[in-house]
Scaffold this motif. Structure first.
Motif, PDB file in Angstrom:
ATOM      1  N   GLU A 197       0.822  -1.204   0.000  1.00  0.00           N
ATOM      2  CA  GLU A 197       0.000   0.000   0.000  1.00  0.00           C
ATOM      3  C   GLU A 197       0.863   1.264   0.000  1.00  0.00           C
ATOM      4  O   GLU A 197       0.588   2.225  -0.719  1.00  0.00           O
ATOM      5  CB  GLU A 197      -0.953   0.005   1.199  1.00  0.00           C
ATOM      6  CG  GLU A 197      -1.919   1.168   1.137  1.00  0.00           C
ATOM      7  CD  GLU A 197      -3.074   1.056   2.111  1.00  0.00           C
ATOM      8  OE1 GLU A 197      -4.041   1.827   1.917  1.00  0.00           O
ATOM      9  OE2 GLU A 197      -3.022   0.242   3.050  1.00  0.00           O
TER      10      GLU A 197
ATOM     11  N   CYS B 250       0.870   4.169  -2.830  1.00  0.00           N
ATOM     12  CA  CYS B 250       0.647   5.548  -2.398  1.00  0.00           C
ATOM     13  C   CYS B 250       1.750   6.461  -2.931  1.00  0.00           C
ATOM     14  O   CYS B 250       1.474   7.521  -3.515  1.00  0.00           O
ATOM     15  CB  CYS B 250       0.583   5.593  -0.874  1.00  0.00           C
ATOM     16  SG  CYS B 250       0.281   7.224  -0.190  1.00  0.00           S
TER      17      CYS B 250
ATOM     18  N   GLY C  67      -6.447   4.246   0.589  1.00  0.00           N
ATOM     19  CA  GLY C  67      -6.718   2.910   0.074  1.00  0.00           C
ATOM     20  C   GLY C  67      -8.144   2.511   0.348  1.00  0.00           C
ATOM     21  O   GLY C  67      -8.659   2.745   1.449  1.00  0.00           O
TER      22      GLY C  67
ATOM     23  N   MET D 234      -7.925  -3.816  -1.274  1.00  0.00           N
ATOM     24  CA  MET D 234      -6.678  -4.553  -1.444  1.00  0.00           C
ATOM     25  C   MET D 234      -7.041  -6.031  -1.526  1.00  0.00           C
ATOM     26  O   MET D 234      -7.609  -6.584  -0.581  1.00  0.00           O
ATOM     27  CB  MET D 234      -5.728  -4.298  -0.268  1.00  0.00           C
ATOM     28  CG  MET D 234      -4.417  -5.060  -0.315  1.00  0.00           C
ATOM     29  SD  MET D 234      -3.228  -4.466  -1.518  1.00  0.00           S
ATOM     30  CE  MET D 234      -2.580  -3.027  -0.677  1.00  0.00           C
TER      31      MET D 234
ATOM     32  N   HIS E 172      -5.077  -3.343  -6.141  1.00  0.00           N
ATOM     33  CA  HIS E 172      -5.288  -2.332  -5.103  1.00  0.00           C
ATOM     34  C   HIS E 172      -5.914  -1.103  -5.742  1.00  0.00           C
ATOM     35  O   HIS E 172      -5.522  -0.699  -6.834  1.00  0.00           O
ATOM     36  CB  HIS E 172      -3.936  -1.989  -4.486  1.00  0.00           C
ATOM     37  CG  HIS E 172      -3.962  -0.920  -3.437  1.00  0.00           C
ATOM     38  ND1 HIS E 172      -4.859  -0.896  -2.392  1.00  0.00           N
ATOM     39  CD2 HIS E 172      -3.166   0.173  -3.257  1.00  0.00           C
ATOM     40  CE1 HIS E 172      -4.614   0.166  -1.622  1.00  0.00           C
ATOM     41  NE2 HIS E 172      -3.601   0.832  -2.135  1.00  0.00           N
TER      42      HIS E 172
ATOM     43  N   ARG F  72      -7.069   3.011  -4.920  1.00  0.00           N
ATOM     44  CA  ARG F  72      -6.939   4.181  -4.060  1.00  0.00           C
ATOM     45  C   ARG F  72      -7.824   5.280  -4.615  1.00  0.00           C
ATOM     46  O   ARG F  72      -8.024   5.360  -5.828  1.00  0.00           O
ATOM     47  CB  ARG F  72      -5.486   4.672  -4.001  1.00  0.00           C
ATOM     48  CG  ARG F  72      -4.511   3.626  -3.505  1.00  0.00           C
ATOM     49  CD  ARG F  72      -3.126   4.189  -3.267  1.00  0.00           C
ATOM     50  NE  ARG F  72      -3.096   5.084  -2.123  1.00  0.00           N
ATOM     51  CZ  ARG F  72      -3.139   4.691  -0.845  1.00  0.00           C
ATOM     52  NH1 ARG F  72      -3.219   3.416  -0.541  1.00  0.00           N
ATOM     53  NH2 ARG F  72      -3.102   5.578   0.131  1.00  0.00           N
TER      54      ARG F  72
END
Length: 130
Positions: free
Chosen positions: A43, A47, A62, A65, A111, A113
């Protein structure tokens, strides 16, 4: 938010230390790299991969995931995580992430975001206390 470039990639590397082992973080009793610590590195890498595309006052959070942890890694071994931006849908940014130690692919993840205005996001969260 600036235009986000699909295909942007970032790789981060760490050395597994005792404080990152499952037996130390409470995710098991074995002396191997803990799944939650691998996920945190995944993560964090995503990021940081997104950060160059954010305007002042923006950050990302987030929201999803989906991870596998496929091989164990002992303390002392290096782990690298590579995050690649695979899709952008307005403020949602999707990533493909691969974690490797010095011998194996140890994990994979998809993932997502969301780009948010940090102050507004935190204010909304704090309003839950009232």
């Amino acid at each position: 938010m600036k235009e986000i470039k699909i295909g942007s990639v970032l790789t981060k590397e760490i050395t597994v230390t005792d404080d990152l082992l499952a037996c130390h973080v409470g995710s098991g009793i074995v002396n191997v790299y803990a799944t939650p610590m691998m996920i945190a590195l995944m993560e964090n890498t995503a990021c940081e991969c997104l950060n160059p595309f954010l305007d002042e006052g923006e950050t990302s959070v987030g929201v999803m995931m989906n991870t596998t942890h496929d091989a164990a890694t002992p303390a002392g071994m290096k782990v690298s995580v590579t995050a690649e931006i695979t899709a952008v849908d307005r403020k949602k940014v999707s990533f493909s992430i691969i974690a490797k130690d010095e011998k194996d692919v140890i994990g994979k993840a998809s993932h997502d975001r969301f780009v948010v205005v940090k102050e507004k996001f935190e204010t909304k969260a704090q309003s839950k206390l009232q």
